[in-house]
Design an enzyme around this catalytic site. Sequence first.
Site, PDB file in Angstrom:
ATOM      1  N   LYS A 109       0.823  -1.216   0.000  1.00 16.72           N
ATOM      2  CA  LYS A 109       0.000   0.000   0.000  1.00 16.72           C
ATOM      3  C   LYS A 109       0.861   1.273   0.000  1.00 16.72           C
ATOM      4  O   LYS A 109       0.403   2.328  -0.412  1.00 16.72           O
ATOM      5  CB  LYS A 109      -0.971  -0.025   1.176  1.00 16.72           C
ATOM      6  CG  LYS A 109      -2.028  -1.102   0.974  1.00 16.72           C
ATOM      7  CD  LYS A 109      -3.117  -1.092   1.999  1.00 16.72           C
ATOM      8  CE  LYS A 109      -4.231  -2.045   1.625  1.00 16.72           C
ATOM      9  NZ  LYS A 109      -3.880  -3.472   1.784  1.00 16.72           N
TER      10      LYS A 109
HETATM   11  C1  LIG Z   1      -4.493  -4.515   1.162  1.00 20.30           C
HETATM   12  C2  LIG Z   1      -3.714  -5.754   1.043  1.00 20.30           C
HETATM   13  C3  LIG Z   1      -4.057  -6.765   0.121  1.00 20.30           C
HETATM   14  C4  LIG Z   1      -5.295  -6.691  -0.758  1.00 20.30           C
HETATM   15  O1  LIG Z   1      -5.201  -5.700  -1.754  1.00 20.30           O
HETATM   16  P1  LIG Z   1      -6.509  -5.198  -2.503  1.00 20.30           P
HETATM   17  O2  LIG Z   1      -6.079  -4.053  -3.344  1.00 20.30           O
HETATM   18  O3  LIG Z   1      -7.469  -4.803  -1.407  1.00 20.30           O
HETATM   19  O4  LIG Z   1      -7.014  -6.342  -3.309  1.00 20.30           O
HETATM   20  C5  LIG Z   1      -3.229  -7.877   0.018  1.00 20.30           C
HETATM   21  N1  LIG Z   1      -2.138  -8.010   0.808  1.00 20.30           N
HETATM   22  C6  LIG Z   1      -1.773  -7.071   1.706  1.00 20.30           C
HETATM   23  C7  LIG Z   1      -0.570  -7.299   2.537  1.00 20.30           C
HETATM   24  C8  LIG Z   1      -2.536  -5.911   1.859  1.00 20.30           C
HETATM   25  O5  LIG Z   1      -2.168  -4.991   2.765  1.00 20.30           O
END
Ligand SMILES: *Cc1c(COP(=O)(O)O)cnc(C)c1O
Length: 459
Positions: A109
Amino acid sequence: MRYVSTRGQTPPMAFQDAIITGLAPDGGLLVPASIPDVSAKLPEWRDLTFVELASEVMGCFIDDIPPEDLRGIVERAYATFDHPDVAPLIDLGETQVLELFHGPTLAFKDIALQFLGQLFDYTLGQRSGRLNILGATSGDTGSAAIAGVQGKGNVNIAVMFPRGRVSPLQQLQMTTIADANVHCLSIDGSFDDCQSIMKRAFADVPFKTQHNLGAVNSVNWARVLAQVVYYVYAALKCDEGDGVDVSVPTGNFGNIFAAYVARRMGVPLGRLLLGTNENNILSEFFNSGDYTRGAVHHTISPSMDIQVASNFERFLYFGFGEDGPQVANFMEQFAQAGTASVPIEILANEPITATAINTEQTLATIARVHQMHGYVLDPHTAVGVAAADLLAPPTARERPMVCIATAHPAKFPDAIRQAVPGVDARHPRLDALKAMPERLVELPATDAAVRAYMEAHLF
Ligand SMILES: *Cc1c(COP(=O)(O)O)cnc(C)c1O
């Protein structure tokens, strides 16, 4: 490039307005009015660094920021990453792992939220504006959003999290940030309570306007855009002539939707494999056409413990041939009945194939990859690797397979211990948090309490 709503009832707007607006006023999500075809540019993009490529790719979607300013925004965003390639590819033989966790909070993120933080700073600076960000988190988003805007003078951020229900490490990643513009609200309730308080605050237009409320959740188009970049990067690095398949662990559909956009841009991506954990609403949809809400299961990949994926609406919009009213109907029906469906023929033409991976398969995948390669997958990444192995068995692969690594394993040490006893997943930055003082405010799960706090402490 103008931005339109997936529900078709919002006048088109420019990129920076779309970013500050977040959710479209008609309740839809903002999408570019057209997706640029970049196939002619790919040969000259092949040797660019991540930062150079990011400026080029994003520049195709942004015409209200001069290219040299955009380059500065991107450079500042990725200067916080601790790997020279920003997003290194790790060769595990039958699989390439694209590590997206080299940012400040060790989860993917950061790729989007470091960019969004710099973008907010730039746009608010140009407009002499201010923004109060209100967010709700069940784990990774909160710390990444905070890291994106900490210390910025024109932004405050308040993040609500459910008391006692985020992991101790995840809480420390938020509460040890000392900047005065960061407010961690420990709410006496569930993640759903936090999210409902946030949604009602955004729906209250006078309150939203009075407090310049801004959103960093995954509906913000800038987050998708930043994620498109690494699919272009990985495809250019791994393509041997026939394109590249990718496998993506999915919760809110943001990450895999970025792959979908990259593919529509003419980037050589073949199949897009989607892995969910036991929260399998998306894998059910791609296998049957039925989109039906279920109860949330708590798993060892908690950042994917999501039933209703906010970015899914963007996929529907393109699946329905950019027909806003049809999207609005689908979403309306789903909101009322908790279920809606599309004819399976619509999905037959789409590149996405999905499967659900359970806890046992996730743990077995971590153990197998560790045994074969000495490489430790985090449990989210393991869901994607397991989905790739199931949907495209290593011996029958037609194209290189890129698996998206979404978090550093040290963020989820309990799952790693369970999968590979004796392996202690650590990271010095996380170890250091344990000695740092925490700063948080405890509030009851009511609109009144959160709003009173905001009135007293935000702009
Ligand atoms: C947010 C997150 C996901 C999922 O991503 P999306 O964009 O919501 O599909 C997968 N792995 C981790 C570690 C995350 O923080």
